[in-house]
Write an enzyme that holds these catalytic residues in place. Structure first.
Site, PDB file in Angstrom:
ATOM      1  N   GLN A  63       0.810  -1.207   0.000  1.00  0.00           N
ATOM      2  CA  GLN A  63       0.000   0.000   0.000  1.00  0.00           C
ATOM      3  C   GLN A  63       0.850   1.266   0.000  1.00  0.00           C
ATOM      4  O   GLN A  63       0.486   2.266  -0.607  1.00  0.00           O
ATOM      5  CB  GLN A  63      -0.928   0.007   1.225  1.00  0.00           C
ATOM      6  CG  GLN A  63      -1.966   1.103   1.212  1.00  0.00           C
ATOM      7  CD  GLN A  63      -2.879   1.044   0.002  1.00  0.00           C
ATOM      8  OE1 GLN A  63      -3.096  -0.039  -0.553  1.00  0.00           O
ATOM      9  NE2 GLN A  63      -3.396   2.178  -0.423  1.00  0.00           N
ATOM     10  N   GLU A  64       1.986   1.215   0.676  1.00  0.00           N
ATOM     11  CA  GLU A  64       2.834   2.394   0.797  1.00  0.00           C
ATOM     12  C   GLU A  64       3.532   2.757  -0.509  1.00  0.00           C
ATOM     13  O   GLU A  64       3.536   3.913  -0.928  1.00  0.00           O
ATOM     14  CB  GLU A  64       3.895   2.178   1.890  1.00  0.00           C
ATOM     15  CG  GLU A  64       3.378   2.317   3.304  1.00  0.00           C
ATOM     16  CD  GLU A  64       3.110   3.762   3.690  1.00  0.00           C
ATOM     17  OE1 GLU A  64       3.445   4.671   2.919  1.00  0.00           O
ATOM     18  OE2 GLU A  64       2.554   3.971   4.782  1.00  0.00           O
ATOM     19  N   SER A  65       4.177   1.776  -1.139  1.00  0.00           N
ATOM     20  CA  SER A  65       5.072   2.107  -2.252  1.00  0.00           C
ATOM     21  C   SER A  65       4.912   1.226  -3.473  1.00  0.00           C
ATOM     22  O   SER A  65       5.570   1.481  -4.489  1.00  0.00           O
ATOM     23  CB  SER A  65       6.523   1.999  -1.778  1.00  0.00           C
ATOM     24  OG  SER A  65       6.853   0.633  -1.510  1.00  0.00           O
TER      25      SER A  65
END
Length: 669
Positions: free
Chosen positions: A515-517
């Site tokens: 989800q972050e990167s």
């Protein structure tokens, strides 16, 4: 102290070598090196950012035969669109027919033709516009149709205009003409102004009011700055020409202080003279703002108005506030008032089903609820998985689709647009590459890819280590799910070993990184977070000291192992701080630990299903983030363990911290 010792040994562990992996685990190729032949295109990209026409024109001849030549031509013409002649544009369209660059430039030209009211040329070019995703262009097309035929297309213009977040020229122009030609069309301008006021966009409000009342628009800034003063002014009288201004003032007051607005709107002079529709909209805003502040009064505020007159966003927050308060009948009221499209969204289909199941005496309600759950139950997303569990089914890995044929793989590899996108990404033009990739794989463009072609395109991106395009493209398939492709595990040995060292669930780590990167090692957010786990500089320094990472330097944050060490170390600290609650730790990782401490409520606040708690997170980004991280985690666990999983078990409940619970690590950044 034992935790710090473990973290120290973890931080000092040597770097792990990446194994040779399959598509779902492939290592990224070298996507940073650009050759000397790429220098002109990279320089053109910089020149385009500052609209340096002379430099663009000088560099363009050097791109003959370069893989990204269409981008150079697009930048050159886009920068001087106001002076380019039709023949030059048509030559570009012919030369790069079917490309993203052709369609993007045509969209920009259509906007200029619309502004210039050149409807003959506009209609000719609009017929060849494939993307059709620009709301302003579509509004100009509706305006052209209205001028040519006299058709009253107010509903279509209204839908496009109200969906625009910022002030725009195309839809405003169409609305202005319709208001001149149809007196009843003025209502959409006031609705546009209301939305602008409740979303704190003064320019939107002013632009809309100017279309229906130029004289009234002069006072909008006064209302925006001090709505209370306007409402208490003795010269403010309810008449047809001022009623909507009073509504705007009450909406602005609700944005600033919902409690104060609730008192004001109930004053006799407003209660007697505002229409039911106006009052209901205002109560919708009051309820929405109260719900965003997690005020217990929110459901009662919503109950003061009629849901049928409220906006989609009001109804969504009405349902959220009702969930938090356990008012299932009000959840049904809100979802009943939603339009078909909003009501069919997984979030509201699920909660509507849950609300119907609360009507234990109604067999028809139970039948409808089970039908809703069966229709959505799958491994496709957060609420789809909750629907599975509501039906008593575990979450498992869906059957893999048939393997790609050599012909399917070759077709993807030979696609010139996909190759151009990958090339752009490889040399550092990620934004351009992503746009072209998305355009090529978009199902809504003519000749868009079917599911098998999407699977092959995703595989191509995966093999190239372009994980974000691999994941996003794979997520577009509708007739099947390739879970390993949608949830790849690059750097598997590194993530699994380091997660084990500090006692973290590797599925949770993978769910968060995805989800972050999207596994992009050089990813950087607009606020400065960097690397796979998107760590902020200050957080990185603090965590490095906390876990005993000696000699840490800020530039090391994009190093794979360093980023994983710091990111997982911080995540472990946050998770322990919140008593092992994955939803709260995810919220803290995204929005900082202070906010979820507030969102969990003070002593006496109810303990909620974590799904209800997450749905009531006030920040749109964090709300979406928590749900996606938990859904990702559940599916990664199914892939890693090969065993059925439960999302509900990972969610648990969220409530105030028990008095006996230690307030550990309160200094978490």
């Amino acid at each position: 102290m034992q935790f710090n010792v473990i973290l120290t040994s973890f931080a000092l562990a040597g770097a792990l070598m990446l194994p040779t992996l399959s598509c779902a685990q492939a290592t990224a190729r070298d996507f940073t090196a650009a050759s000397a032949a790429d220098a002109p295109i990279l320089e053109m990209a910089q020149a385009f950012k500052v609209r340096d026409r002379k430099r663009l024109a000088a560099l363009l001849p050097q791109l003959r035969g370069h893989p990204l030549e269409p981008w150079g031509g697009y930048w050159d013409l886009s920068a001087r669109l106001d002076e380019a002649g039709p023949a030059e544009l048509q030559n570009f369209f012919s030369r790069y027919a079917g490309s993203y660059q052709e369609d993007r430039l045509r969209a920009e030209w259509l906007l200029m033709l619309g502004r210039n009211r050149d409807w003959v040329a506009f209609n000719r070019e609009f017929a060849m516009y494939r993307m059709n995703d620009d709301k302003s262009v579509r509004c100009y097309a509706l305006l052209a149709d209205h001028l040519a035929t006299g058709v009253d297309n107010t509903p279509q213009v209204k839908d496009l205009w109200l969906a625009q977040k910022e002030a725009d020229e195309g839809c405003a122009s169409a609305a202005e003409q319709l208001i001149k030609d149809h007196s009843t069309s003025g209502k959409m301008a006031w609705q546009r102004a209301r939305l602008g006021m409740e979303n704190d966009r003064l320019r939107v409000v002013t632009q809309a009011v100017e279309l229906v009342s130029p004289s009234a628009a002069k006072g909008i800034n006064t209302i925006y700055l001090n709505p209370g003063k306007y409402l208490n002014d003795k010269l403010t009288a309810i008449q047809p020409k001022t009623r909507e201004l009073v509504s705007l003032a009450l909406i602005r007051q609700a944005y600033l202080d919902p409690e104060e607005a609730a008192v004001e709107v109930n004053k006799l002079r407003w209660r007697a003279q505002l229409t039911t529709e106006e009052r209901s909209w205002i109560w919708g805003v009051i309820g929405k703002r109260a719900a965003q502040k997690l005020m217990v009064e929110a459901p009662a505020y919503f109950a003061q108005g009629q849901a049928a007159h409220m906006h989609d966003d009001h109804l969504a927050w009405m349902a959220r506030a009702a969930l938090r308060a356990g008012r299932w009948s009000q959840v049904l009221e809100a979802t009943n008032a939603m339009g078909p499209a909003q009501r069919s969204e997984p979030v509201w289909a699920y909660w509507r089903a849950r609300a119907l199941l609360k009507q234990t005496s109604s067999e028809s309600a139970r039948t409808t609820a089970l039908q809703l759950l069966h229709e959505m139950a799958s491994a496709r997303g957060f609420y789809e998985m909750l629907a599975l569990e509501e039906l008593g089914q575990p979450i498992t890995v869906p059957p893999k689709p048939l393997a790609l044929t050599p012909e399917e793989s070759r077709a993807a590899a030979a696609n010139p647009s996909l190759q151009r996108a990958l090339y752009a990404i490889r040399i550092g033009l990620r934004t351009e590459g992503v746009r072209e990739w998305n355009y090529t794989t978009n199902l809504h463009t003519p000749g868009g890819m079917d599911d098998r072609s999407l699977l092959a395109a995703a595989d191509l991106a995966c093999q190239s280590g372009v994980w974000d395009r691999c994941i996003n493209t794979s997520e577009r398939t509708r007739s099947f799910i390739d879970l390993e492709q949608r949830f790849p595990m690059p750097f598997r040995d590194a993530v699994l070993e380091r997660s084990k060292q500090i006692g973290l669930d590797p599925a949770y780590v993978y769910g968060l990184i995805r989800q972050e990167s999207r596994f992009l090692m050089d990813a950087k957010s607009g606020v400065g977070a960097s690397g796979l786990m998107q760590v902020m500089p200050a957080t990185a320094r603090w965590t490095a000291k906390k876990i005993g990472l000696v000699g840490f330097q800020p530039h090391q944050i994009t190093d794979r192992d360093t980023n994983i060490a710091i990111g997982t170390g911080y995540l472990k600290l946050v998770l322990d701080n919140f008593g092992g609650s994955m939803p709260m730790a995810a919220a803290a990782y995204n929005a900082g630990p202070g906010r979820p401490r507030q969102w969990r409520g003070q002593a006496g606040a109810p303990t909620l299903e974590a799904a209800i708690w997450a749905e009531n997170v006030p920040f749109n980004e964090t709300r979406d983030y928590v749900k996606k991280v938990l859904a990702n985690t559940t599916l990664y666990a199914a892939l890693i363990t090969g065993q059925p999983q439960s999302l509900k078990a990972r969610l648990g409940t969220v409530g105030p911290r028990a008095d006996a619970a230690p307030a550990s690590e309160e200094e978490l950044p």
